[in-house]
Scaffold this motif. Structure first.
Motif, PDB file in Angstrom:
ATOM      1  N   GLN A 275       0.675  -1.081  -0.025  1.00 15.18           N
ATOM      2  CA  GLN A 275       0.020  -0.044  -0.158  1.00 15.18           C
ATOM      3  C   GLN A 275       0.915   1.128  -0.030  1.00 15.18           C
ATOM      4  N   LYS A 276       2.044   1.302   0.603  1.00 16.03           N
ATOM      5  CA  LYS A 276       3.054   2.490   0.725  1.00 16.03           C
ATOM      6  C   LYS A 276       3.458   2.861  -0.625  1.00 16.03           C
ATOM      7  N   VAL A 277       3.519   1.609  -1.522  1.00 21.29           N
ATOM      8  CA  VAL A 277       3.970   1.836  -2.753  1.00 21.29           C
ATOM      9  C   VAL A 277       2.924   2.518  -3.767  1.00 21.29           C
ATOM     10  N   PHE A 278       1.747   1.576  -3.662  1.00 23.09           N
ATOM     11  CA  PHE A 278       0.540   1.879  -4.548  1.00 23.09           C
ATOM     12  C   PHE A 278      -0.399   3.175  -4.395  1.00 23.09           C
ATOM     13  N   SER A 279      -0.220   3.761  -3.105  1.00 25.61           N
ATOM     14  CA  SER A 279      -0.942   4.706  -2.675  1.00 25.61           C
ATOM     15  C   SER A 279      -0.103   5.927  -2.989  1.00 25.61           C
ATOM     16  N   ASP A 280       1.058   5.888  -3.537  1.00 28.34           N
ATOM     17  CA  ASP A 280       1.983   7.114  -3.655  1.00 28.34           C
ATOM     18  C   ASP A 280       1.701   7.806  -5.076  1.00 28.34           C
ATOM     19  N   PRO A 281       1.472   9.156  -4.944  1.00 32.32           N
ATOM     20  CA  PRO A 281       0.790   9.698  -6.292  1.00 32.32           C
ATOM     21  C   PRO A 281       1.783   9.691  -7.181  1.00 32.32           C
ATOM     22  N   LEU A 282       3.056   9.842  -7.099  1.00 35.02           N
ATOM     23  CA  LEU A 282       4.152   9.856  -7.980  1.00 35.02           C
ATOM     24  C   LEU A 282       4.162   8.571  -8.612  1.00 35.02           C
ATOM     25  N   THR A 283       4.477   7.418  -7.968  1.00 32.53           N
ATOM     26  CA  THR A 283       4.495   6.178  -8.126  1.00 32.53           C
ATOM     27  C   THR A 283       3.179   5.787  -9.241  1.00 32.53           C
ATOM     28  N   MET A 284       2.212   6.158  -9.053  1.00 34.05           N
ATOM     29  CA  MET A 284       1.047   5.638  -9.573  1.00 34.05           C
ATOM     30  C   MET A 284       0.583   6.963 -10.548  1.00 34.05           C
ATOM     31  N   SER A 285       1.582   7.746 -11.114  1.00 36.41           N
ATOM     32  CA  SER A 285       1.025   8.984 -12.053  1.00 36.41           C
ATOM     33  C   SER A 285       0.639   8.521 -13.248  1.00 36.41           C
ATOM     34  N   PHE A 286       1.012   7.347 -13.755  1.00 36.69           N
ATOM     35  CA  PHE A 286       0.391   7.021 -15.242  1.00 36.69           C
ATOM     36  C   PHE A 286      -0.520   5.969 -15.141  1.00 36.69           C
ATOM     37  N   TRP A 287      -1.266   5.846 -13.659  1.00 39.55           N
ATOM     38  CA  TRP A 287      -2.408   4.948 -13.470  1.00 39.55           C
ATOM     39  C   TRP A 287      -3.600   5.831 -13.460  1.00 39.55           C
ATOM     40  N   PRO A 288      -4.798   5.562 -13.347  1.00 44.01           N
ATOM     41  CA  PRO A 288      -6.168   6.446 -13.295  1.00 44.01           C
ATOM     42  C   PRO A 288      -5.866   7.126 -11.795  1.00 44.01           C
ATOM     43  N   SER A 289      -5.367   6.321 -10.907  1.00 42.45           N
ATOM     44  CA  SER A 289      -5.311   7.140  -9.470  1.00 42.45           C
ATOM     45  C   SER A 289      -4.546   6.189  -8.582  1.00 42.45           C
ATOM     46  N   PRO A 290      -4.074   6.720  -7.592  1.00 45.08           N
ATOM     47  CA  PRO A 290      -3.311   5.864  -6.764  1.00 45.08           C
ATOM     48  C   PRO A 290      -4.366   4.917  -6.095  1.00 45.08           C
ATOM     49  N   PHE A 291      -3.978   3.820  -5.463  1.00 44.89           N
ATOM     50  CA  PHE A 291      -4.806   2.659  -5.029  1.00 44.89           C
ATOM     51  C   PHE A 291      -5.233   3.078  -3.447  1.00 44.89           C
TER      52      PHE A 291
ATOM     53  N   LYS B  38      -6.539   1.116   0.004  1.00 47.15           N
ATOM     54  CA  LYS B  38      -6.277   0.006   0.965  1.00 47.15           C
ATOM     55  C   LYS B  38      -6.978  -1.084   0.275  1.00 47.15           C
ATOM     56  N   GLU B  39      -8.079  -0.807  -0.164  1.00 47.88           N
ATOM     57  CA  GLU B  39      -9.066  -1.964  -0.484  1.00 47.88           C
ATOM     58  C   GLU B  39      -8.577  -2.282  -1.900  1.00 47.88           C
ATOM     59  N   GLU B  40      -8.375  -1.390  -2.950  1.00 49.93           N
ATOM     60  CA  GLU B  40      -7.715  -1.990  -4.159  1.00 49.93           C
ATOM     61  C   GLU B  40      -6.498  -2.730  -4.151  1.00 49.93           C
ATOM     62  N   THR B  41      -5.676  -2.433  -3.221  1.00 51.32           N
ATOM     63  CA  THR B  41      -4.213  -3.075  -2.871  1.00 51.32           C
ATOM     64  C   THR B  41      -4.544  -4.276  -2.392  1.00 51.32           C
ATOM     65  N   SER B  42      -5.429  -4.438  -1.622  1.00 44.95           N
ATOM     66  CA  SER B  42      -5.876  -5.890  -1.195  1.00 44.95           C
ATOM     67  C   SER B  42      -6.426  -6.779  -2.305  1.00 44.95           C
ATOM     68  N   LYS B  43      -7.328  -6.330  -2.915  1.00 45.13           N
ATOM     69  CA  LYS B  43      -7.830  -7.028  -4.222  1.00 45.13           C
ATOM     70  C   LYS B  43      -6.810  -7.171  -5.302  1.00 45.13           C
ATOM     71  N   TRP B  44      -5.722  -6.444  -5.579  1.00 44.13           N
ATOM     72  CA  TRP B  44      -4.632  -6.603  -6.424  1.00 44.13           C
ATOM     73  C   TRP B  44      -3.899  -7.919  -5.672  1.00 44.13           C
ATOM     74  N   ILE B  45      -3.329  -8.004  -4.523  1.00 44.80           N
ATOM     75  CA  ILE B  45      -2.699  -8.994  -3.862  1.00 44.80           C
ATOM     76  C   ILE B  45      -3.614 -10.386  -4.056  1.00 44.80           C
ATOM     77  N   GLU B  46      -4.947 -10.183  -3.551  1.00 43.99           N
ATOM     78  CA  GLU B  46      -5.692 -11.407  -3.879  1.00 43.99           C
ATOM     79  C   GLU B  46      -5.792 -11.916  -5.200  1.00 43.99           C
ATOM     80  N   ARG B  47      -5.961 -10.863  -6.084  1.00 41.65           N
ATOM     81  CA  ARG B  47      -5.868 -11.481  -7.649  1.00 41.65           C
ATOM     82  C   ARG B  47      -4.729 -12.235  -8.146  1.00 41.65           C
ATOM     83  N   SER B  48      -3.517 -11.856  -7.595  1.00 38.60           N
ATOM     84  CA  SER B  48      -2.371 -12.541  -7.925  1.00 38.60           C
ATOM     85  C   SER B  48      -2.160 -13.781  -7.274  1.00 38.60           C
TER      86      SER B  48
END
Length: 330
Positions: free
Chosen positions: A23-39, A41-51
């Protein structure tokens, strides 16, 4: 579980307890600047579950990237089956936490994942997609040998113009292949305690061992092959390989192969490249040979600690010769 290790990175399967680190990585605005928006906590959890579900269903997914030196989680990479412009593809992706940009970590991870996808998972084609203006991601895709094949407006990312890159497994590309490999003996005292990787049993025999015309039949635990190899020139030679039914392979061995070789092959990823370590049995008991297949004669690679003397040019260690003059008779 560790999936891959490079010089600087450890690539591991996700666990639910990684949530706050990711979540520290996926919630960072600069890291996720090419994504629709930073993640969230729920979105990050779903990302992990999907993998985690993808590991169970396909044997691969997205993974967490840790720094070898500090064990700090610095990103995400891996392969997912997903839809890109209305087509289901094997998508290779990579995300590096912004404070660690410009250190080559994305390339290091992506190259390791590509080699793993092609050489271990035997995926025929890998894809990568990124926004048209994500220059760093484009550079990584091109550096690992991908070519841009398409542009489309990505409905999953604000309809941004998106580039689709692709690379074909070199094994599929080679109608008449060229095998480029190097062989090494093993430091047995170090090998004894090394991680052995995936192991599989192989049995093979030779219909012809004439110089410049070797015809081999190989039976593995799940597939069988007929392989024709040409004359060795340095560390390269022409190679044709065809999958054949197991019943046919065993009949060819029984009818035409005088002596068979048996061995257990260990597949080990080291610094992003696949090493195959053959532990021989029968008349070649006591012999262990490590091989690495290269894309070019001058390709550079790193040596594991258990590698000993190179024997690439020593014909005694050719499998075709070991079938006629086994190690125990030396």
């Amino acid at each position: 579980m560790t999936v891959l290790q490079t010089d600087r990175l450890i690539i591991k399967e996700y666990k639910a307890e990684y949530l706050m680190l990711v979540q520290k990585v996926f919630s960072d605005p600069l890291t996720m600047s090419f994504w629709p928006s930073p993640f969230t906590k729920e979105e990050t959890s779903k990302w992990i579950e999907r993998s985690i579900l993808s590991y169970k269903e396909y044997g691969f997914g997205r993974y967490a990237i840790f720094l070898n030196e500090t064990n700090e989680l610095i990103g995400d990479c891996g392969i997912l089956k997903l839809q890109a412009d209305n087509t289901i593809v094997h998508d290779l992706g990579y995300i590096i936490y912004a404070p660690f940009w410009n250190h080559g970590f994305a390339f290091e991870a992506a190259e390791a994942i590509m080699n793993y996808g092609f050489k271990v998972l035997n995926i025929e084609k890998l894809y990568a997609n990124m926004p048209y203006n994500h220059n760093a991601s484009i550079k990584v895709a091109e550096k690992i040998g991908m070519k841009r094949i398409k542009e489309f407006n990505n409905s999953k990312n604000r309809s941004i113009l998106t580039y689709l890159y692709s690379s074909v497994n070199p094994k599929i590309l080679k109608k008449m292949g060229q095998e480029i490999e190097r062989k090494f003996l093993i430091k047995k005292d170090i090998w004894e305690y090394a991680s052995k990787g995936k192991a599989s049993y192989l049995k093979q025999g030779y219909i012809s061992t004439e110089p410049g015309k070797t015809i081999r039949v190989r039976v593995t635990e799940d597939k069988s092959f007929l392989t024709i190899k040409g004359k060795t020139e340095g560390i390269a030679r022409a190679e044709f390989e065809y999958e054949i039914p197991e019943e046919d392979a065993n009949e060819l061995l029984n009818l035409f192969a005088a002596n068979c070789i048996e061995k257990v092959r260990h597949e080990i990823i080291y610094d992003g490249k696949l090493w195959e370590v053959d532990v021989f049995s029968g008349d070649n008991d006591g012999l262990i040979i490590a091989e690495i297949e290269l894309n070019s004669i001058d390709e550079k690679f790193s040596l594991p600690a258990w590698i000993d003397k190179e024997v690439s040019g020593d014909e005694r260690y050719f499998n075709s010769n070991l079938s006629k003059n086994p190690f125990k008779k030396w």
